[in-house]
Design a protein around this motif. Structure first.
Motif, PDB file in Angstrom:
ATOM      1  N   TYR A 232       1.502   3.599  -2.340  1.00  0.00           N
ATOM      2  CA  TYR A 232       1.408   2.069  -3.230  1.00  0.00           C
ATOM      3  C   TYR A 232       2.413   2.194  -4.643  1.00  0.00           C
ATOM      4  CZ  TYR A 232       0.100  -1.177  -7.160  1.00  0.00           C
ATOM      5  OH  TYR A 232       0.420  -2.483  -7.578  1.00  0.00           O
ATOM      6  N   GLU A 233       2.219   3.236  -5.106  1.00  0.00           N
ATOM      7  CA  GLU A 233       3.887   3.547  -6.002  1.00  0.00           C
ATOM      8  C   GLU A 233       5.292   3.232  -5.232  1.00  0.00           C
ATOM      9  OE1 GLU A 233       5.271   6.208 -10.091  1.00  0.00           O
ATOM     10  OE2 GLU A 233       3.474   6.175  -8.922  1.00  0.00           O
ATOM     11  N   THR A 234       5.426   3.627  -4.648  1.00  0.00           N
ATOM     12  CA  THR A 234       6.818   3.074  -3.766  1.00  0.00           C
ATOM     13  C   THR A 234       6.507   1.751  -2.786  1.00  0.00           C
ATOM     14  OG1 THR A 234       6.471   5.466  -2.477  1.00  0.00           O
ATOM     15  CG2 THR A 234       8.292   4.050  -1.347  1.00  0.00           C
ATOM     16  N   PHE A 235       5.802   1.794  -2.416  1.00  0.00           N
ATOM     17  CA  PHE A 235       5.740  -0.225  -2.399  1.00  0.00           C
ATOM     18  C   PHE A 235       5.737  -1.042  -3.670  1.00  0.00           C
ATOM     19  CE2 PHE A 235       2.963  -4.474  -2.437  1.00  0.00           C
ATOM     20  CZ  PHE A 235       3.676  -4.265  -1.999  1.00  0.00           C
ATOM     21  N   SER A 236       5.194  -0.511  -4.275  1.00  0.00           N
ATOM     22  CA  SER A 236       5.771  -1.308  -6.179  1.00  0.00           C
ATOM     23  C   SER A 236       7.507  -1.726  -6.488  1.00  0.00           C
ATOM     24  CB  SER A 236       5.168  -0.758  -6.712  1.00  0.00           C
ATOM     25  OG  SER A 236       5.483   0.769  -7.542  1.00  0.00           O
ATOM     26  N   LEU A 237       7.849  -0.566  -6.059  1.00  0.00           N
ATOM     27  CA  LEU A 237       8.950   0.104  -6.301  1.00  0.00           C
ATOM     28  C   LEU A 237      10.122  -0.924  -5.581  1.00  0.00           C
ATOM     29  CD1 LEU A 237       9.114   3.316  -7.657  1.00  0.00           C
ATOM     30  CD2 LEU A 237       9.121   1.627  -9.066  1.00  0.00           C
ATOM     31  N   ILE A 238       9.512  -0.847  -4.297  1.00  0.00           N
ATOM     32  CA  ILE A 238      11.241  -1.909  -3.108  1.00  0.00           C
ATOM     33  C   ILE A 238      10.471  -3.079  -2.380  1.00  0.00           C
ATOM     34  CG2 ILE A 238      11.310   0.579  -2.360  1.00  0.00           C
ATOM     35  CD1 ILE A 238       9.568   0.115  -0.132  1.00  0.00           C
ATOM     36  N   LYS A 239       9.392  -3.501  -2.616  1.00  0.00           N
ATOM     37  CA  LYS A 239       9.161  -5.050  -2.252  1.00  0.00           C
ATOM     38  C   LYS A 239       9.299  -6.092  -1.990  1.00  0.00           C
ATOM     39  CE  LYS A 239       5.958  -5.966  -6.310  1.00  0.00           C
ATOM     40  NZ  LYS A 239       4.486  -5.398  -6.690  1.00  0.00           N
ATOM     41  N   ASP A 240      10.295  -5.945  -3.272  1.00  0.00           N
ATOM     42  CA  ASP A 240      11.302  -7.322  -3.632  1.00  0.00           C
ATOM     43  C   ASP A 240      12.135  -7.414  -2.983  1.00  0.00           C
ATOM     44  OD1 ASP A 240      12.223  -5.199  -4.391  1.00  0.00           O
ATOM     45  OD2 ASP A 240      12.969  -6.656  -6.210  1.00  0.00           O
ATOM     46  N   ARG A 241      12.568  -6.231  -1.790  1.00  0.00           N
ATOM     47  CA  ARG A 241      13.995  -6.121  -0.941  1.00  0.00           C
ATOM     48  C   ARG A 241      13.933  -5.579   0.733  1.00  0.00           C
ATOM     49  NH1 ARG A 241      18.507  -2.944  -4.511  1.00  0.00           N
ATOM     50  NH2 ARG A 241      16.535  -1.839  -5.696  1.00  0.00           N
ATOM     51  N   ILE A 242      12.137  -4.958   0.484  1.00  0.00           N
ATOM     52  CA  ILE A 242      11.973  -4.688   1.688  1.00  0.00           C
ATOM     53  C   ILE A 242      10.128  -5.177   2.463  1.00  0.00           C
ATOM     54  CG2 ILE A 242      11.109  -2.279   3.311  1.00  0.00           C
ATOM     55  CD1 ILE A 242      13.390  -0.768   1.433  1.00  0.00           C
ATOM     56  N   MET A 243      10.036  -5.843   3.720  1.00  0.00           N
ATOM     57  CA  MET A 243       8.905  -6.014   3.974  1.00  0.00           C
ATOM     58  C   MET A 243       8.497  -5.350   4.184  1.00  0.00           C
ATOM     59  SD  MET A 243       7.025  -8.441   4.274  1.00  0.00           S
ATOM     60  CE  MET A 243       8.258  -9.882   4.828  1.00  0.00           C
ATOM     61  N   CYS A 244       7.135  -5.174   3.636  1.00  0.00           N
ATOM     62  CA  CYS A 244       5.730  -4.244   4.230  1.00  0.00           C
ATOM     63  C   CYS A 244       4.493  -4.587   4.350  1.00  0.00           C
ATOM     64  CB  CYS A 244       5.468  -3.184   3.213  1.00  0.00           C
ATOM     65  SG  CYS A 244       7.077  -2.378   2.268  1.00  0.00           S
ATOM     66  N   ARG A 245       4.029  -4.413   5.441  1.00  0.00           N
ATOM     67  CA  ARG A 245       2.634  -4.585   5.882  1.00  0.00           C
ATOM     68  C   ARG A 245       1.285  -3.510   4.792  1.00  0.00           C
ATOM     69  NH1 ARG A 245       3.388  -4.127  11.238  1.00  0.00           N
ATOM     70  NH2 ARG A 245       4.237  -6.217  11.846  1.00  0.00           N
ATOM     71  N   ASP A 246       0.633  -4.244   4.393  1.00  0.00           N
ATOM     72  CA  ASP A 246      -0.834  -3.348   4.102  1.00  0.00           C
ATOM     73  C   ASP A 246      -1.223  -2.952   5.220  1.00  0.00           C
ATOM     74  OD1 ASP A 246      -2.823  -2.452   3.009  1.00  0.00           O
ATOM     75  OD2 ASP A 246      -3.901  -4.250   1.524  1.00  0.00           O
ATOM     76  N   LYS A 247      -2.066  -1.820   5.098  1.00  0.00           N
ATOM     77  CA  LYS A 247      -2.610  -0.346   5.883  1.00  0.00           C
ATOM     78  C   LYS A 247      -4.407  -0.571   5.232  1.00  0.00           C
ATOM     79  CE  LYS A 247      -1.215   0.647   9.712  1.00  0.00           C
ATOM     80  NZ  LYS A 247      -1.189   1.014  10.875  1.00  0.00           N
ATOM     81  N   GLY A 248      -4.188  -1.193   4.137  1.00  0.00           N
ATOM     82  CA  GLY A 248      -6.078  -0.062   4.200  1.00  0.00           C
ATOM     83  C   GLY A 248      -5.590   0.927   2.776  1.00  0.00           C
ATOM     84  N   GLU A 249      -6.074   1.120   2.718  1.00  0.00           N
ATOM     85  CA  GLU A 249      -6.726   2.860   2.212  1.00  0.00           C
ATOM     86  C   GLU A 249      -7.080   4.432   2.470  1.00  0.00           C
ATOM     87  OE1 GLU A 249      -9.881   1.934  -0.824  1.00  0.00           O
ATOM     88  OE2 GLU A 249      -8.091   0.982  -2.433  1.00  0.00           O
ATOM     89  N   ILE A 250      -6.075   5.178   2.587  1.00  0.00           N
ATOM     90  CA  ILE A 250      -6.894   6.095   2.757  1.00  0.00           C
ATOM     91  C   ILE A 250      -7.772   7.157   1.422  1.00  0.00           C
ATOM     92  CG2 ILE A 250      -4.942   6.160   4.865  1.00  0.00           C
ATOM     93  CD1 ILE A 250      -3.284   8.160   3.143  1.00  0.00           C
ATOM     94  N   THR A 251      -7.518   8.541   1.813  1.00  0.00           N
ATOM     95  CA  THR A 251      -8.606   9.489   1.068  1.00  0.00           C
ATOM     96  C   THR A 251      -8.322  10.730   1.087  1.00  0.00           C
ATOM     97  OG1 THR A 251     -10.910   8.665   1.033  1.00  0.00           O
ATOM     98  CG2 THR A 251     -10.761  10.456  -0.166  1.00  0.00           C
ATOM     99  N   VAL A 252      -7.281  11.578   0.112  1.00  0.00           N
ATOM    100  CA  VAL A 252      -6.172  12.022   0.123  1.00  0.00           C
ATOM    101  C   VAL A 252      -6.832  13.422  -1.150  1.00  0.00           C
ATOM    102  CG1 VAL A 252      -3.749  13.144  -0.369  1.00  0.00           C
ATOM    103  CG2 VAL A 252      -3.879  10.840   0.637  1.00  0.00           C
TER     104      VAL A 252
END
Length: 481
Positions: free
Chosen positions: A391-411
């Motif tokens: 998510y943190e990576t997504f929040s930094l790049i979402k304005d320039r790169i299209m991403c698709r939500d894949k849900g959540e995982i437990t790590v």
């Protein structure tokens, strides 16, 4: 009345101090005539001139006392510069030469400015000044010598005759010539030794550069550069930094390794790593390691362009790797490798511990932390050809790169489920304006990246596509008939 030029060790430049010192301390380098020997030669010659001048009646009888001073002073000067606080003076040679000029000027004044002996002593002093300290020391020496000459000349007065007997003149000329020749010989030997040392330094420098380039193959270029430029010390130390961490591996590599011979498999793997490493370095990534068919890269250390740009560069690299993998897969297929190899990737951004880990005599520059584990987990969960980001990576790049939500995982290590996203493509390449196109069938593959095609290449590609289209139309017409 001094010795030849300064020791070669004092002439080594700051850029190559250690290397020059090693070369100049070797048996090949010929040292200059020591100050003690040079001063002893000059003052002994002056003492001989005084003795002969007194015996021939050119000098007054009391000048014989100067002989004792001329023979003793070199030893006193040697002890002063070696056994007292003066040895710590960085310019002791120039200071002692100034003292010699004062003594020489006093001698010239005491003999009443008799021409040839006075010129003989003055020449030795001026020659030493030029060799040891250059024009500046020569001017200082001449000034002190002239002042002393005038002072003693005013006290003692002029000689009865400014001309000296033939033997005294010949001895003065011979002494001056001998001193200059001996000093010049040592200077010549120094010059030869200096040229040889310079050649050795250059040779060792080239060897060091070649060796450093060989060693650089075992380090990421950024780490290697920071070490060899002195920006980073090679010691066990770490720091906390926010990095973008990338993991990838090849889906289907295990099955392929069972089908191929080890030599062919090694060649394929090295080809893959070489291509991916070029992509990683093009985007400024620090290649951490290759493990099996896996690659670990991180962005943000040792250099960083900011969290947002580091994350964007990391995801951009992953997209480029995915495109490059398709090109390599087509090449492998032409070489008879039919197993469809796909790359899968995971990216996480967060704080990690980065630095040198290991032992004092064997260390590894790497990163550790839960974000590293998360990136590895994302890579293992990704489908072939898929790029998963946190998510943190997504929040930094979402304005320039299209991403698709894949849900959540437990790590493991994270208290809450982690939202994850699939990278689709650059927003600028979405829709009809996209720069990258691909189309693949059995017997046909097309990968087009219009941003990287020059005008000349564009015409060649259009010609090839037109020929291929004509060929397909002819085969289609024949099939209809």
């Amino acid at each position: 009345m001094m010795s030849a030029p300064a020791d070669l060790r004092n002439a080594s430049t700051s850029a190559g101090k250690s290397l020059a010192s090693e070369v100049l301390n070797s048996p090949i380098a010929i040292p200059p005539m020591p100050d003690y020997n040079g001063r002893l030669l000059a003052y002994t010659a002056t003492a001989a001139i005084i003795v002969v001048g007194v015996l021939q009646g050119a000098f007054q009888q009391w000048n014989l006392w100067l002989v004792a001073g001329a023979l003793i002073w070199p030893h006193i000067a040697h002890q002063l510069t070696r056994r007292t606080f003066l040895r710590n003076s960085p310019r002791i040679r120039q200071k002692m030469l100034t003292a010699d000029c004062v003594i020489g000027g006093g001698f010239i004044g005491c003999i009443g400015l008799i021409a040839i002996p006075s010129a003989s002593v003055a020449l030795m002093l001026m020659f030493s000044g030029l060799i040891i300290g250059g024009i500046r020391q020569w001017l200082i020496g001449c000034a002190f010598m002239a002042a002393t000459i005038l002072a003693f000349f005013a006290i003692v007065g002029p000689a009865d005759s400014f001309q000296s007997p033939l033997l005294t003149s010949m001895l003065a000329i011979f002494s001056t010539g001998l001193y200059i020749c001996v000093t010049a010989f040592y200077s010549h030997q120094q010059a030869r030794a200096l040229m040889l040392a310079k050649t050795q330094i250059q040779s060792q420098r080239e060897q060091s550069i070649a060796l450093s380039h060989k060693l650089s193959k075992y380090l990421s270029p950024q780490v290697w550069q920071s070490i060899f430029t002195g920006e980073r010390d090679v010691r066990l130390e770490t720091q906390r930094k926010k990095l973008a961490v990338f993991f990838s591996d090849i889906k289907g590599f295990t099955e392929l390794s069972e089908e191929m011979e080890p030599e062919a498999l090694t060649e394929l793997l090295n080809h893959y790593f070489n291509g991916m490493a070029e992509v990683a370095l093009r985007y400024g990534g620090t290649i951490d390691k290759f493990v099996g068919d896996s690659i670990m890269v991180f962005f943000g250390d040792p250099t960083s362009r900011g969290q947002r740009e580091d994350a964007f560069a990391c995801v951009s690299m992953a997209i480029d790797m995915r495109k490059h993998m398709k090109i390599m897969r087509q090449k492998w297929r032409s070489q008879g490798i039919k197993t469809p190899l796909e790359i899968r990737m995971g990216i996480s951004t967060g704080y990690t511990t980065v630095g040198n880990f290991g032992a004092e005599n064997r260390m590894d520059y790497t990163i550790i932390g839960k974000e590293v584990n998360l990136a590895s987990r994302l890579e293992s969960l990704a489908e072939p050809g898929e790029i998963l980001v946190s998510y943190e990576t997504f929040s930094l790049i979402k304005d320039r790169i299209m991403c698709r939500d894949k849900g959540e995982i437990t790590v493991k290590g994270f208290g809450k489920p982690i939202p994850i996203y699939e990278v689709v493509d650059f927003r600028r390449d979405m829709g009809p304006n996209r720069s990258f196109m691909e189309h693949e069938h059995s017997g046909f593959a097309m990968y087009l990246d219009s941003d990287k095609i020059t005008e000349r290449e564009r015409r060649s590609i259009l010609s090839a596509l037109e020929d291929a289209a004509d060929r397909l139309r002819q085969e289609e017409d024949l099939a209809r008939d």
